[in-house]
Design an enzyme around this catalytic site. Structure first.
Site, PDB file in Angstrom:
ATOM      1  N   ARG A 104      -4.273   8.550  15.450  1.00  0.00           N
ATOM      2  CA  ARG A 104      -3.138   7.877  14.798  1.00  0.00           C
ATOM      3  C   ARG A 104      -1.893   8.692  15.095  1.00  0.00           C
ATOM      4  NH1 ARG A 104      -2.657   5.545   8.742  1.00  0.00           N
ATOM      5  NH2 ARG A 104      -3.796   3.954   9.875  1.00  0.00           N
ATOM      6  N   HIS A 131      -1.893  -1.726  15.834  1.00  0.00           N
ATOM      7  CA  HIS A 131      -2.950  -1.224  14.939  1.00  0.00           C
ATOM      8  C   HIS A 131      -4.205  -2.075  15.191  1.00  0.00           C
ATOM      9  CE1 HIS A 131      -4.852   0.842  11.799  1.00  0.00           C
ATOM     10  NE2 HIS A 131      -4.139   0.487  10.752  1.00  0.00           N
ATOM     11  N   GLN A 134      -7.265  -2.240  12.703  1.00  0.00           N
ATOM     12  CA  GLN A 134      -7.034  -3.020  11.486  1.00  0.00           C
ATOM     13  C   GLN A 134      -7.270  -4.507  11.730  1.00  0.00           C
ATOM     14  OE1 GLN A 134      -5.964  -1.840   8.246  1.00  0.00           O
ATOM     15  NE2 GLN A 134      -6.731  -3.893   7.818  1.00  0.00           N
ATOM     16  N   ASP A 230       2.456  -7.077   5.198  1.00  0.00           N
ATOM     17  CA  ASP A 230       2.362  -5.615   5.342  1.00  0.00           C
ATOM     18  C   ASP A 230       3.624  -5.045   4.707  1.00  0.00           C
ATOM     19  OD1 ASP A 230       1.714  -3.032   6.169  1.00  0.00           O
ATOM     20  OD2 ASP A 230       2.383  -3.330   8.240  1.00  0.00           O
ATOM     21  N   CYS A 270      -3.170  -5.114   5.044  1.00  0.00           N
ATOM     22  CA  CYS A 270      -3.851  -3.932   5.595  1.00  0.00           C
ATOM     23  C   CYS A 270      -3.901  -2.787   4.598  1.00  0.00           C
ATOM     24  CB  CYS A 270      -3.183  -3.509   6.899  1.00  0.00           C
ATOM     25  SG  CYS A 270      -1.458  -3.016   6.721  1.00  0.00           S
ATOM     26  N   ARG A 298     -13.017  -2.201   7.658  1.00  0.00           N
ATOM     27  CA  ARG A 298     -12.571  -1.162   8.608  1.00  0.00           C
ATOM     28  C   ARG A 298     -13.778  -0.369   9.086  1.00  0.00           C
ATOM     29  NH1 ARG A 298      -7.362   0.655   8.491  1.00  0.00           N
ATOM     30  NH2 ARG A 298      -8.013   1.727  10.384  1.00  0.00           N
TER      31      ARG A 298
HETATM   32  N1  NVA Z   1       2.940  -1.030   9.293  1.00  0.00           N
HETATM   33  C1  NVA Z   1       2.312  -0.001   8.489  1.00  0.00           C
HETATM   34  C2  NVA Z   1       0.833  -0.124   8.537  1.00  0.00           C
HETATM   35  C3  NVA Z   1       0.105   0.857   7.633  1.00  0.00           C
HETATM   36  C4  NVA Z   1      -1.376   0.766   7.755  1.00  0.00           C
HETATM   37  C5  NVA Z   1       2.763   1.356   8.982  1.00  0.00           C
HETATM   38  O1  NVA Z   1       2.794   1.566  10.197  1.00  0.00           O
HETATM   39  O2  NVA Z   1       3.078   2.203   8.142  1.00  0.00           O
HETATM   40  N1   CP Z   2      -4.532   0.125   6.641  1.00  0.00           N
HETATM   41  C1   CP Z   2      -4.555   1.415   6.992  1.00  0.00           C
HETATM   42  O1   CP Z   2      -4.569   1.776   8.167  1.00  0.00           O
HETATM   43  O2   CP Z   2      -4.600   2.261   5.928  1.00  0.00           O
HETATM   44  P1   CP Z   2      -4.393   3.837   5.972  1.00  0.00           P
HETATM   45  O3   CP Z   2      -2.963   4.082   6.351  1.00  0.00           O
HETATM   46  O4   CP Z   2      -4.705   4.295   4.576  1.00  0.00           O
HETATM   47  O5   CP Z   2      -5.320   4.410   6.987  1.00  0.00           O
END
Ligand code: NVA
Ligand code: CP
Length: 321
Positions: A104, A131, A134, A230, A270, A298
């Site tokens: 990530r 992502h 997800q 989201d 998500c 997930r």
């Molecule tokens: N769009 C959000 C998704 C979190 C799982 C982010 O990137 O923070």
């Molecule tokens: N949805 C998701 O990726 O959650 P986290 O940021 O908690 O991993």
């Protein structure tokens, strides 16, 4: 079958049939948590985080362990990557010690560089652009509730809110590959990049789906099978709270907007969610919401993805079913 090194860096790194194979595998893992154990040994899988996480961290940690492996979870603050060691060098080291690398991070170019120098599968666990893990979980959740993986083709999904973020991009690509009708709605200034829309349109045409990008929330949601939203402020954008709040209010998923979707439409998010902002408590905690199944999926979807990638690399057909 000869082995092929494959990665999941963006949703269109797999085609329609391959996406289906992964989702079917995910359904198997839902029934039997130890359906396959490709990392038995245990073999190590690096799980790296440059951004915070609850679901991704727990699902990959538990998932790799359930696949018989050892999850080597490393945060930015505790690695040399965080002090500026080149991605190339990190890839060269990790690839000698692990069977897969999950990351990530911020820029998409970073996971691409990791994949270029790694000789094991690399999985995007969220970048600024995509992502894919997800969305595999989200589609598995639809399959769970709506009659299996085959039922995805031809469905209508609607995503509302920040239509320029990683989730919007991933719904566009993955939905197009699945042969879905994908509708994405957000305010002007927060709509997806043209190159991603063009990729999605091409994939949708290939797979019998369609793409709609609009500023009209009602048009997007009307008769949809599943509604997604989201956060309006993604990780790394925390300084933009002030400019990001106002334009998104017409895209809040509330009961009025949900009532325009099909009566049996699902709601997914998500997570983490901000009740009273992108979604009301009545919707996310209401009868159409499947967000806790989505979070659980997930685990199953990512185990399926890792198993499928390892099956490809080893040329083991048995791991693909
Ligand atoms: N769009 C959000 C998704 C979190 C799982 C982010 O990137 O923070
Ligand atoms: N949805 C998701 O990726 O959650 P986290 O940021 O908690 O991993």
């Amino acid at each position: 079958m000869a082995g092929t090194l494959r990665h999941m860096l963006r949703d269109d790194d797999v085609n329609h049939e391959e996406q289906k194979q992964i989702l079917e595998l995910g359904m198997k893992f839902r029934e039997d948590r130890h359906y396959h154990m490709p990392f038995a040994g245990p073999q190590g899988v690096a799980v790296l985080f440059d951004k915070p996480s609850t679901r991704t961290r727990s699902s990959f940690s538990v998932g790799v362990a359930e696949l018989g492996g050892y999850p080597l979870v490393i945060d930015k603050s505790s690695s040399q990557l965080g002090r500026g060691e080149p991605v190339e060098d990190t890839a060269r080291v990790l690839t000698r010690m692990t069977s897969a690398i999950v990351w990530r991070t911020f820029g998409q170019d970073r996971v691409e560089t990791m994949a270029k120098y790694a000789t094991v599968p690399v999985v995007n666990a969220l970048t600024d652009d995509f992502h894919p893990c997800q969305v595999l979980a989200d589609f598995l959740t639809i399959a769970q509730h709506k009659g299996g993986v085959d039922a995805l083709e031809g469905m209508t999904i609607a995503y509302l809110g920040d239509a320029a973020n990683n989730m919007a991009n991933s719904y566009l690509l993955a939905g197009a590959i699945a042969g879905m009708h994908v509708r994405v709605a957000g305010p002007n200034g927060f709509l997806p990049r043209q190159d991603i829309v063009e990729d999605a349109e091409r994939l949708a045409a290939d797979n019998g789906g369609s793409i709609l990008v609009t500023t009209d929330a009602k048009e997007a949601v009307r008769d949809a099978d599943c509604v997604f939203t989201d956060t309006w402020v993604s990780m790394g954008e925390e300084g933009e709270y002030a400019i990001r709040s106002k334009p998104f209010w017409p895209y809040q998923v509330n009961e009025e907007l949900m009532s325009l979707a099909k009566p049996d439409a699902l709601f997914q998010h998500c997570l983490p969610a901000y009740r009273g902002k992108e979604v009301t408590a009545a919707v996310i905690d209401g009868p159409q919401s499947v967000v806790w199944d989505e979070a659980e999926n997930r685990l199953h979807a990512q185990k399926a993805l890792l198993t499928w990638l390892i099956g490809q690399q080893r040329g083991e057909q048995s791991l693909l079913v």
